[in-house]
Every structure is written in C-alpha cells, then in structure tokens.
Design a protein around this motif. Structure first.
Motif, PDB file in Angstrom:
ATOM      1  N   ARG B 348       5.594   8.675 -38.599  1.00 37.11           N
ATOM      2  CA  ARG B 348       4.526   7.712 -38.830  1.00 37.11           C
ATOM      3  C   ARG B 348       3.493   7.745 -37.708  1.00 37.11           C
ATOM      4  O   ARG B 348       2.287   7.730 -37.959  1.00 37.11           O
ATOM      5  CB  ARG B 348       5.112   6.303 -38.937  1.00 37.11           C
ATOM      6  N   ASN B 349       3.950   7.796 -36.475  1.00 42.89           N
ATOM      7  CA  ASN B 349       3.006   7.721 -35.360  1.00 42.89           C
ATOM      8  C   ASN B 349       2.139   8.968 -35.280  1.00 42.89           C
ATOM      9  O   ASN B 349       0.918   8.884 -35.208  1.00 42.89           O
ATOM     10  CB  ASN B 349       3.753   7.521 -34.048  1.00 42.89           C
ATOM     11  N   THR B 350       2.768  10.137 -35.311  1.00 39.48           N
ATOM     12  CA  THR B 350       1.995  11.377 -35.218  1.00 39.48           C
ATOM     13  C   THR B 350       1.101  11.528 -36.432  1.00 39.48           C
ATOM     14  O   THR B 350      -0.023  11.994 -36.328  1.00 39.48           O
ATOM     15  CB  THR B 350       2.939  12.590 -35.130  1.00 39.48           C
ATOM     16  N   GLY B 351       1.612  11.114 -37.587  1.00 43.62           N
ATOM     17  CA  GLY B 351       0.852  11.267 -38.829  1.00 43.62           C
ATOM     18  C   GLY B 351      -0.505  10.605 -38.762  1.00 43.62           C
ATOM     19  O   GLY B 351      -1.462  11.061 -39.381  1.00 43.62           O
ATOM     20  N   ARG B 352      -0.597   9.538 -37.967  1.00 48.64           N
ATOM     21  CA  ARG B 352      -1.892   8.851 -37.868  1.00 48.64           C
ATOM     22  C   ARG B 352      -2.944   9.734 -37.209  1.00 48.64           C
ATOM     23  O   ARG B 352      -4.138   9.503 -37.371  1.00 48.64           O
ATOM     24  CB  ARG B 352      -1.731   7.568 -37.059  1.00 48.64           C
ATOM     25  N   PHE B 353      -2.507  10.731 -36.455  1.00 54.27           N
ATOM     26  CA  PHE B 353      -3.476  11.596 -35.783  1.00 54.27           C
ATOM     27  C   PHE B 353      -3.895  12.784 -36.649  1.00 54.27           C
ATOM     28  O   PHE B 353      -4.709  13.585 -36.237  1.00 54.27           O
ATOM     29  CB  PHE B 353      -2.897  12.097 -34.454  1.00 54.27           C
ATOM     30  N   GLU B 354      -3.269  12.882 -37.836  1.00 50.93           N
ATOM     31  CA  GLU B 354      -3.612  13.985 -38.726  1.00 50.93           C
ATOM     32  C   GLU B 354      -5.101  13.978 -39.048  1.00 50.93           C
ATOM     33  O   GLU B 354      -5.715  15.026 -39.196  1.00 50.93           O
ATOM     34  CB  GLU B 354      -2.804  13.849 -40.011  1.00 50.93           C
ATOM     35  N   PHE B 355      -5.668  12.766 -39.106  1.00 49.29           N
ATOM     36  CA  PHE B 355      -7.106  12.645 -39.368  1.00 49.29           C
ATOM     37  C   PHE B 355      -7.923  13.505 -38.408  1.00 49.29           C
ATOM     38  O   PHE B 355      -8.868  14.177 -38.815  1.00 49.29           O
ATOM     39  CB  PHE B 355      -7.510  11.172 -39.238  1.00 49.29           C
TER      40      PHE B 355
END
Lengths: 72, 704
Positions: B348-355
């Motif tokens: 969840r946390n890393t996924g937010r940086f996918e943007f």
C-alpha cells in the motif's frame, strides 16, 4: 585581505546572473513543454524534467555564493 | 517483487461458433491482455465484429446524442442500476428518450432560431428609431436614391453647397446616423461628399409603420422568446434529472456490449475458426487453462507459447534490420513493441508512489520497477530540504487528509509527497537540524549569533522552559541522540560536504540497479563494461572527494603526495573504470565523464534549498521577534504593547506561510527532479505498456 563588501557583491552577482541564465533557459523549455503537453498530457513528466534541468545552473551559483559567504 | 510480474504468452484457437462464449470467458477471467492480430498467419484475416455490435452501437449513438444535448455529467448520477433491469427497459427507454428529448431539443432550436432572427431585425432597425419616417417611405422611388448610413462628421454644409437643394436629409438624435434622399442625377456627388464625412452605408429597413413602433414590438417579442427559451431550458434540466442515471448506466451497459462484440477485430479469423494471442500473468496461467478446459473441454484449444524471461535477444534481428536500412530507433521500437505488458505490484505505501513512476513512463518488462527507489529517496530528500518540525506537522496533516479525501491521481500524488515527506521532515527537523519554524529548540554547540545585535531566539528561551539538548544514548554503540547536530545556517560547510556523499550514494544505487538490469537483459559481461565501469569511476570520485576537500578547504597540501592511499585508490579505480567503459561504450564515455562531477554537485541543492528557506525564516523571525517584539535585542527591553505584539505575530504568520508554500514547491520539485534526472538516467529506460486485461468496467451498473 579582500574587502567583505566585494565578497558580498560577488556572491550576489553569482546568484543573480545564474538566476537570470536559468530563467532564460527555462522560459524557452517551459513554453515548448507546455505546448507539447496540450498535444499529449502524458508528456507532463518529461516536460517537467526538461524544464528543471537548467535549474542546476542557479544551484551552482548558489553554492558559489555560499562558499564566498563562508570566506567573509 | 522489484521486477514487473512475469508474463506468459498464450494462443487460443477455436471454432467460430464458440467465439461469443470465448469472449465471455476472456472478459470474466479479467487477467488476459490481448495482443492485436498482426495479420501474419496464412489463411487468417482480421475478424469482423459480432452481429450484436451494430445494433448496440446504433442505440449507443442515440444515447450519446441525448447525453450531449442534456449536458449530462457523471456528477448527476445516483444509485447503480442492475444490468437485467437495463436490458429489459432499454428499448422502451430509448424510444421515450428519443421522443421527449428530440421534442425538447427541437423546440429549443426553433426558438433559438426565431430569437436570433428577431435580434437581427432589431439591430437593423435600431439606427432608424429616432427618424420620424414610416418604413414604407424608404422604398419605391424612380428618380430618387435613398442613402442611409453612419457618419463621423456632419455633411450638411457640403451638401447644401453642391446639390442645389435637390436633396432631403434626416439625422438621428445623436447625429451619428443620416438618411439622405437625393435626386438620381446627383447620386454620385452626394456619395462623394458623404464618403468625405466617413460614411458607411447600412441596408434600408424592411417592414411597415414607424421604425420606433416596430422596434418596440420587436423588443417585446424578443423578451417573450427569451422567457420561453428559459422555460425550455428548465424543461431540459428536468429531463436531465429524470434520465441522467438511466442514460449513464445504459451507456455503460451498451459500451461494454460493443467492446466485447468488437473483440474479434483484434483476432485473426478464417471462414470457420478464430485465433487469438494474449499475455497472461504466469502465476495465473493455470487458472486460465483450467477455466478454458472446464468450459469448452477440447472444443477450444489453448496453448502456452512461452514464459517470457527478462533477457533480450534482438542482436540478430537488429543487424538484419540495420542492413535493410532501418534506423536504430525503428529497430529499438520494434523490440519494445514485442515486450510483454507490465503489471506493477506494490504494497500500500509504495503503491502510492506509482503515480510518480507513471508520470515519467511505465517501466519496461525487463527492468527494475523504480517505484521503490522513489518511495525511499523522494520523501527523504523532501524531508532533508524542509528539515523543520514547524512545517512538517502541517504537511503531515494535509497529506493525511489528502490521502483520505482526494480521488484524482494528481492530488493523491501531492498528498503522498506531503505525508511521507512530512514524516521525514519531522525526523530531520528533530534529530538533524533541531529546528521548528527556523528557530532551534536549544542552541547546539556550534550555533552562532547570525544577526549582530540580536541573540538568536531558541524555543527554550522563547518559552522559558528547559529543553534538553541531549536526549538519550543508544546503548551498545554508544551513540548520543541529540536535538539537532547541525544548523542550516551555522554548519554550512559540513552540510554541503554531507550532501555530496548523499549524492554519491544515490548515484551508486542507481548504477547498481542499472547493472542488475543489464545483467538480466544482456548478461554479466556487458553489464560489467557498461555499468560496473561507471560504478568504479564513481567510487574513484568518492575516494578523491576527501582529498580535494583536504587540499582546497583545509589547505593541507600534503594530501596530494603519492603516499596518500586515498589518492592512489582514486586514480586506480578511475583508470580501471574508464578503460572498461571505453571498451564497452566507446569514445562517448569521454563526453559523459564530466557528468560525474556535475551530477554529484547537483545534490548540493539538498542543503542549498534548506539553507535558503532557513535564511528567509531567520529574516522574518528577526523582524517579528527581534525588531518588533524586542526579544533578545541588545539594550532593548521586550515590548509589552499589545499592538506591537499582534503586529509581530502577523508578520511571523504571513512570513512563515510564504516559506511554507515555497517549501512545498521547491522541495517537491527538486526532490522529484533528483530522482528523474540524476538517478533515473543511470538505469531507467521506461516506455513499457501497461497491463490492460479484458474486463467489464462497471461504474454505473451492477451485475445480477
């Protein structure tokens, strides 16, 4: 011993002139990048990168100014 | 995983009569990324849409036109509608919508046309309003010419002199408009005189009666038409409310049908069979295969063509293409086109940086997904540049709120930056700089008075409480944890020096990832020549750095002697790296070489930006706390005047608000720039295709 006033002046010039140089370079790049973005919004990331590349110039100016200031 | 998910290529072949069921299954699996048919199988051509496509498209067209006329947006939607209900009501609904909407639109258009015609007529009549002649009087003469138009100066004197009285002139009340009745034989001279007075002709009025009365009637008519139009618009608004949900959900339902029915356009078909290639995640191949055999048995054939690895074998094709006259770029783009689609998987946390990764470009199939490096370094750099507890807490609050409430990816990206950047800012603010709003908690040992005549305020002195500088000692390694080790304006040299090391570490990380990418793509030999070489050069630079500082800053010339192990190591690493790089990449290495220095120097911005903000904060603090409130000034007692205190507080607030906004802009931009420009250039290619499986998208509808 160099005059402190001269050092301060040089530090100011270092930041000021590099700032102008960055601005000149960014003006052209940014307007082109915005033009490209209106064609294709996905280019935002690339446009941003290209636009901030000249910022290195003013950072170098700032570093020079800081080094000068440390010698005051 | 750091690499995108492994993909497998499958081939589906079946009889045409199984096609609709196959499409259903493919959409239900939600795991199949179709490869468009390239027309390269003998006997197969591109497929034609299923028969239901044309009917559904026709209905969809009607709905879309109603949608446009009624100006329906997704905001007006309420309550999802079940698919079976849509299906049973669809034809009735479309007929009803067609009737009602068409009627409303027709009425509206007719009224609009009438209105613009009336307005046209009125504007024609407008100049004649104050001239007391019936409209009939302007027409029907044999020996008279009627000239009407706007003028700039009064032509009466000139007319009197040259026309011998064979004319009659009427002037409007404000004198800017004239109507001239003149005998036919004097027309030419009259026209000349008029044009000298700046005459521009306007058409003569049509209709009957006095222009002023006719114009008044038109006024009334226009008002009526406007009222009616407003009423029609309201009716359309009612229709909008009544049908919005229905239209949007039917649109979605039909769009899905059309999309599914048009899938054969991406397949190859012959008279009785179809053929389809697709990517599926290797992990779910078993599921896909068993779903097929369960549904069709042997009737539809499914084959696993390959489990795609990460290596790239395009050297042979490459050479052939180069010989056939294609440029490198074309050849490269072909190999990328064959790449499997990329599905990134993150917590969840890393996924937010996918943007931030996608903002630049989707990674390729065979390279490390850089999202993880962004997630680590971007907020860390942001925190280093802000480095102030006072700004960090609002960042945290704004970021947390944003992550909770925002839905658009852009705002979520900004909220992510603020939240995680805020965490690092608190960390660096507390333990590295010991700073809040540009004011230190306590004076660290090396802090100095930065403004002469003002004892720089600390929170300890402002609040009048004792704040311990030394917090605790970590047992075992005996490390003292303090509130701040350095101040942004007091320990510039050491901070700048530190920032260079951060840069070297960051760049070597990037090169190491690049090394790994090249290893899985082309093997270790090429990776050593193209990336390890640069790692060695960078390491050589790292060894050289203390020597340079020794010589230039500490003015210790002895460091330059050849007995200095660091210097020798630097030269050795540098030479080995350079030779390897020259062998791997050729002469262009020499052009890239200065980049090592400029890249590392670029990281001084981490401190320079923090410093510039600290400088501004100091200025505002000095003005508000020192000059206005008089706290800590030499020979001045602190003020007790309430007005002065309010003024001090106002300047303090406005100043810090400004720095706060600048902090978001500059720290955010420079933080991400260091990732994109300095780090990514070391390993990242990008240009991958997003994994986009066949899937029924439901926003307004629900399945039964």
């Amino acid at each position: 011993m160099v005059d402190n006033g001269l050092i301060a002046l040089s530090a100011g010039l270092a930041v000021g002139i590099t700032g102008l140089a960055t601005a000149l370079a960014q003006r052209d790049i940014a307007s082109a990048a915005i033009g490209a973005m209106t064609e294709n919004e996905n280019l935002f990331g690339k446009g941003l990168i290209l636009t901030v590349i000249p910022e290195t110039i003013v950072i170098f100016g700032l570093v020079v100014a800081i080094l000068l200031w440390l010698n005051m | 995983m750091l690499l995108p998910e492994p993909m497998s290529r499958i081939l589906v072949i079946g009889a045409k009569k199984r096609l609709p069921d196959t499409i259903d299954l493919l959409y239900n699996l939600e795991n199949v990324h179709v490869i468009d048919y390239q027309g390269d199988e003998e006997g197969f051509t591109l497929g034609a849409p299923l028969p239901e496509a044309s009917e559904a498209s026709r209905k969809l067209l009607k709905l879309r036109s109603a949608e446009r006329y009624l100006e329906i947006s997704s905001d007006s939607f309420e309550g999802k509608i079940s698919e079976s209900k849509i299906k049973s009501d669809l034809d009735d609904n479309i007929a009803r919508i067609e009737e009602e909407v068409d009627l409303a639109i027709e009425t509206k258009n007719a009224k609009q046309a009438k209105l613009s015609e009336a307005e046209n007529r009125l504007s024609q009549l407008e100049p004649y309003r104050t001239i007391p002649l019936d409209i009939e009087m302007y027409w029907g003469y044999n020996n008279l010419r009627v000239l009407a138009g706007n003028i700039r100066s009064n032509p009466e004197q000139a007319l009197k002199e040259s026309l011998n009285g064979y004319y009659e002139i009427f002037t409007s009340k404000d004198g800017s408009f004239v109507v001239l009745f003149v005998s036919s034989k004097y027309t030419e001279s009259a026209q000349r005189i008029l044009s000298d007075s700046g005459f521009t002709e306007v058409p003569l009025p049509t209709g009957s009666g006095l222009p002023s009365i006719a114009a008044a009637e038109l006024d009334k008519e226009i008002q009526n038409l406007k009222d009616e139009l407003e009423f029609t618009s309201k009716e359309i608004g009612v229709l909008n409310e009544k049908y919005a949900s229905m239209i949007l959900s039917s649109d979605e339902y039909l769009s899905n049908i059309v999309e599914m029915a048009e899938l054969p356009l991406r397949m190859g078909t012959s008279a009785y069979t179809f053929i389809l290639e697709a990517w599926v995640p290797t992990s779910s191949y078993e599921n896909v295969a068993s779903a097929f055999s369960e549904k069709f048995g042997d009737a539809v054939y499914l084959e696993l063509i390959e489990n795609r690895g990460r290596e790239e074998y395009h050297t042979d094709e490459y050479e052939i293409e180069m010989e056939s006259g294609m440029t490198t770029v074309e050849a490269e783009s072909i190999s990328i086109k064959d790449d499997p689609p990329v599905r990134l998987e993150h917590g969840r946390n890393t996924g937010r940086f996918e943007f931030f990764t996608k903002l630049l470009s989707t990674p390729r199939y065979n390279e490390i997904d850089p999202t993880i490096t962004i997630a680590i370094f971007f907020p860390m750099f942001f925190g280093l540049m802000v480095g102030d507890v006072g700004y960090a807490i609002p960042f945290l609050i704004l970021g947390a709120l944003g992550l909770r409430m925002c839905t658009t990816p852009e705002w979520r990206g900004i909220a992510t930056m603020l939240f995680y950047g805020g965490i690092w800012s608190v960390f660096f603010g507390l333990f590295l700089y010991g700073d809040m709003m540009g004011i230190e908690f306590t004076h660290a040992a090396h802090a100095k008075n930065l403004v002469s005549g003002w004892e720089t305020a600390t929170w300890s002195s402002l609040l009048g409480i004792e704040i311990p500088h030394h917090l605790f000692t970590i047992p075992g390694i005996n490390f003292d944890v303090n509130l701040g080790y350095a101040t942004k304006l007091g320990s510039v040299q050491i901070l700048l020096y530190g920032s260079l090391w951060v840069g070297i570490a960051h760049l070597i990380t990037g090169l190491a990832i690049g090394f790994y990418n090249l290893t899985i793509r082309h093997g270790i030999k090429i990776a050593i020549m193209e990336k390890l070489s640069w790692i060695l050069i960078m390491a050589g630079f790292a060894c050289l750095l203390p020597v340079v500082i020794d010589v230039l800053v500490l003015e210790n010339d002895a460091a330059l002697s050849l007995t200095n192990m660091l210097l020798l190591a630097a030269i050795g690493l540098f030479v080995i790296g350079l030779l390897l790089a020259l062998k791997g990449e050729g002469g262009k290495v020499l052009i890239d070489l200065p980049e090592v220095v400029s890249n590392v120097l670029s990281y001084t911005r981490l401190i320079a930006i923090g410093m510039s903000k600290a400088g501004m904060a100091l200025a505002f603090n000095y003005i508000s706390i020192g000059l206005i409130a008089g706290i800590g000034m030499e020979n001045v007692e602190p003020t007790t005047d309430i007005v002065m205190l309010i003024a001090a507080l106002a300047i303090f607030t406005v100043g810090h608000l400004m720095i706060f906004i600048l902090a978001i802009l500059s720290s955010g931009l420079h933080g991400i720039r260091l990732q994109y420009v300095e780090l990514f250039k070391k390993f990242y290619e990008g240009g991958g295709v997003d994994f986009n499986p066949l899937k029924i998208r439901r926003k307004y509808t629900v399945e039964e």
